[in-house]
Design a protein around this motif. Structure first.
Motif, PDB file in Angstrom:
ATOM      1  N   GLY A   1       0.819  -1.204   0.000  1.00 39.34           N
ATOM      2  CA  GLY A   1       0.000   0.000   0.000  1.00 39.34           C
ATOM      3  C   GLY A   1       0.857   1.259   0.000  1.00 39.34           C
ATOM      4  N   GLU A   2       1.917   1.268   0.788  1.00 41.73           N
ATOM      5  CA  GLU A   2       2.812   2.429   0.808  1.00 41.73           C
ATOM      6  C   GLU A   2       3.484   2.637  -0.541  1.00 41.73           C
ATOM      7  N   ARG A   3       3.865   1.541  -1.178  1.00 41.82           N
ATOM      8  CA  ARG A   3       4.504   1.654  -2.484  1.00 41.82           C
ATOM      9  C   ARG A   3       3.513   2.132  -3.543  1.00 41.82           C
ATOM     10  N   GLU A   4       2.249   1.724  -3.419  1.00 43.80           N
ATOM     11  CA  GLU A   4       1.216   2.233  -4.328  1.00 43.80           C
ATOM     12  C   GLU A   4       0.984   3.729  -4.093  1.00 43.80           C
ATOM     13  N   LEU A   5       1.129   4.177  -2.844  1.00 46.30           N
ATOM     14  CA  LEU A   5       1.003   5.606  -2.569  1.00 46.30           C
ATOM     15  C   LEU A   5       2.100   6.402  -3.273  1.00 46.30           C
ATOM     16  N   ILE A   6       3.300   5.848  -3.340  1.00 44.11           N
ATOM     17  CA  ILE A   6       4.392   6.515  -4.065  1.00 44.11           C
ATOM     18  C   ILE A   6       4.011   6.642  -5.542  1.00 44.11           C
ATOM     19  N   ALA A   7       3.512   5.562  -6.129  1.00 41.61           N
ATOM     20  CA  ALA A   7       3.076   5.601  -7.532  1.00 41.61           C
ATOM     21  C   ALA A   7       1.958   6.619  -7.718  1.00 41.61           C
ATOM     22  N   THR A   8       1.052   6.687  -6.766  1.00 39.03           N
ATOM     23  CA  THR A   8      -0.079   7.612  -6.838  1.00 39.03           C
ATOM     24  C   THR A   8       0.380   9.062  -6.785  1.00 39.03           C
ATOM     25  N   VAL A   9       1.235   9.394  -5.822  1.00 39.80           N
ATOM     26  CA  VAL A   9       1.644  10.794  -5.649  1.00 39.80           C
ATOM     27  C   VAL A   9       2.458  11.279  -6.851  1.00 39.80           C
ATOM     28  N   VAL A  10       3.282  10.418  -7.417  1.00 42.13           N
ATOM     29  CA  VAL A  10       4.067  10.799  -8.600  1.00 42.13           C
ATOM     30  C   VAL A  10       3.152  10.979  -9.807  1.00 42.13           C
ATOM     31  N   SER A  11       2.248  10.033 -10.015  1.00 39.80           N
ATOM     32  CA  SER A  11       1.323  10.125 -11.147  1.00 39.80           C
ATOM     33  C   SER A  11       0.433  11.362 -11.039  1.00 39.80           C
TER      34      SER A  11
ATOM     35  N   ASP B   1      -6.091   2.184  -2.337  1.00 41.58           N
ATOM     36  CA  ASP B   1      -7.289   2.128  -1.497  1.00 41.58           C
ATOM     37  C   ASP B   1      -7.613   0.697  -1.091  1.00 41.58           C
ATOM     38  N   LEU B   2      -7.519  -0.228  -2.035  1.00 37.25           N
ATOM     39  CA  LEU B   2      -7.787  -1.640  -1.715  1.00 37.25           C
ATOM     40  C   LEU B   2      -6.765  -2.178  -0.717  1.00 37.25           C
ATOM     41  N   LEU B   3      -5.499  -1.877  -0.951  1.00 32.01           N
ATOM     42  CA  LEU B   3      -4.451  -2.398  -0.079  1.00 32.01           C
ATOM     43  C   LEU B   3      -4.491  -1.780   1.311  1.00 32.01           C
ATOM     44  N   LEU B   4      -4.838  -0.504   1.394  1.00 25.26           N
ATOM     45  CA  LEU B   4      -4.874   0.184   2.688  1.00 25.26           C
ATOM     46  C   LEU B   4      -6.213   0.009   3.403  1.00 25.26           C
ATOM     47  N   GLY B   5      -7.232  -0.407   2.658  1.00 26.21           N
ATOM     48  CA  GLY B   5      -8.541  -0.605   3.260  1.00 26.21           C
ATOM     49  C   GLY B   5      -9.294   0.677   3.544  1.00 26.21           C
ATOM     50  N   ASP B   6      -8.923   1.764   2.875  1.00 28.72           N
ATOM     51  CA  ASP B   6      -9.667   3.015   3.030  1.00 28.72           C
ATOM     52  C   ASP B   6      -9.538   3.862   1.771  1.00 28.72           C
ATOM     53  N   HIS B   7     -10.382   4.873   1.685  1.00 27.71           N
ATOM     54  CA  HIS B   7     -10.393   5.743   0.511  1.00 27.71           C
ATOM     55  C   HIS B   7      -9.889   7.146   0.837  1.00 27.71           C
TER      56      HIS B   7
ATOM     57  N   SER C   1       2.890   7.399   8.427  1.00 25.39           N
ATOM     58  CA  SER C   1       3.997   7.613   9.363  1.00 25.39           C
ATOM     59  C   SER C   1       4.861   8.797   8.932  1.00 25.39           C
ATOM     60  N   GLU C   2       5.625   9.317   9.867  1.00 22.52           N
ATOM     61  CA  GLU C   2       6.547  10.425   9.547  1.00 22.52           C
ATOM     62  C   GLU C   2       7.552   9.976   8.487  1.00 22.52           C
ATOM     63  N   LYS C   3       8.024   8.739   8.606  1.00 25.79           N
ATOM     64  CA  LYS C   3       8.951   8.214   7.596  1.00 25.79           C
ATOM     65  C   LYS C   3       8.304   8.238   6.223  1.00 25.79           C
ATOM     66  N   MET C   4       7.048   7.797   6.151  1.00 25.27           N
ATOM     67  CA  MET C   4       6.366   7.744   4.853  1.00 25.27           C
ATOM     68  C   MET C   4       6.123   9.147   4.309  1.00 25.27           C
ATOM     69  N   LYS C   5       5.815  10.106   5.179  1.00 27.45           N
ATOM     70  CA  LYS C   5       5.625  11.487   4.728  1.00 27.45           C
ATOM     71  C   LYS C   5       6.878  12.002   4.027  1.00 27.45           C
ATOM     72  N   ILE C   6       8.033  11.697   4.599  1.00 28.44           N
ATOM     73  CA  ILE C   6       9.280  12.172   3.995  1.00 28.44           C
ATOM     74  C   ILE C   6       9.587  11.397   2.717  1.00 28.44           C
ATOM     75  N   LEU C   7       9.332  10.090   2.701  1.00 29.25           N
ATOM     76  CA  LEU C   7       9.542   9.322   1.467  1.00 29.25           C
ATOM     77  C   LEU C   7       8.621   9.830   0.351  1.00 29.25           C
TER      78      LEU C   7
END
Length: 187
Positions: free
Chosen positions: A44-54, A71-77, A93-99
């Motif tokens: 889910g975190e890796r899909e978020l990276i793809a999402t934010v770049v796209s 959304d499917l992987l994280l279980g929320d929209h 997480s703070e780590k994910m925000k910076i990534l």
């Protein structure tokens, strides 16, 4: 209308990848490794990276597809929407925000990734491989976004299409389906 003839039943990246299977294979394999392979970042975190770049590249097809998968992987929209709007305020997480910030910088220009932001990521607990993979995923999705939009691939408007695609991404991954995609033809 696409700039080259593509299969009508395969909008977006799938039609482009099917157009040239020899170039698609290494791209698909790299994507599978980065987004579905072993990692300390969740799928889910890796899909978020793809999402934010796209989203930053304004690629509607890729943004909508990877939002659906996240959304499917994280279980929320709400998380993916928050990430697209302001990653610093997203419920991650703070780590994910910076990534995610690093991914957005890569999307703008690799040269925008500074020693300072890398130090922030490490201070927040990011490992060298997580930083590496974030930069590589962001770079890969810049390629995908330019590929889809540069050849004017069809971008469906029906939300149900993206729900089905998100489900296929989550449950099948990024490798080519063994039977191909003729089963997706509607006529």
């Amino acid at each position: 209308m696409p700039h080259i003839p593509l299969p009508d039943h395969l909008p977006g990246i799938t039609g482009l990848l099917e157009y040239r299977l020899d170039t698609a294979m290494p791209i698909r394999n790299l994507t599978q490794i980065l987004l579905r392979g072993e990692s300390t970042l969740t799928q889910g975190e890796r899909e978020l990276i793809a999402t934010v770049v796209s989203h930053g590249n304004q690629c509607r097809f890729c943004t909508t597809a990877h939002t659906a998968a996240a959304d499917l992987l994280l279980g929320d929209h709400t998380t993916s929407e928050a990430v697209k709007n302001d990653p610093s305020q997203a419920p991650v997480s703070e780590k994910m925000k910076i990534l995610l910030q690093i991914a957005r910088l890569v999307q703008q220009s690799g040269k925008k990734v500074t020693t300072g932001i890398i130090e922030q990521a490490k201070a927040a607990g990011a490992t060298d491989i997580e930083i590496h993979d974030t930069v590589l995923i962001a770079s890969l999705f810049c390629l995908y976004n330019k590929y889809v939009d540069g050849l004017a691939s069809v971008t469906p408007t029906d939300p149900a299409f993206y729900q089905r695609l998100g489900d296929r991404i989550v449950h099948h991954g990024y490798t080519r389906m063994p039977q191909g995609y003729d089963h997706l033809k509607t006529s």
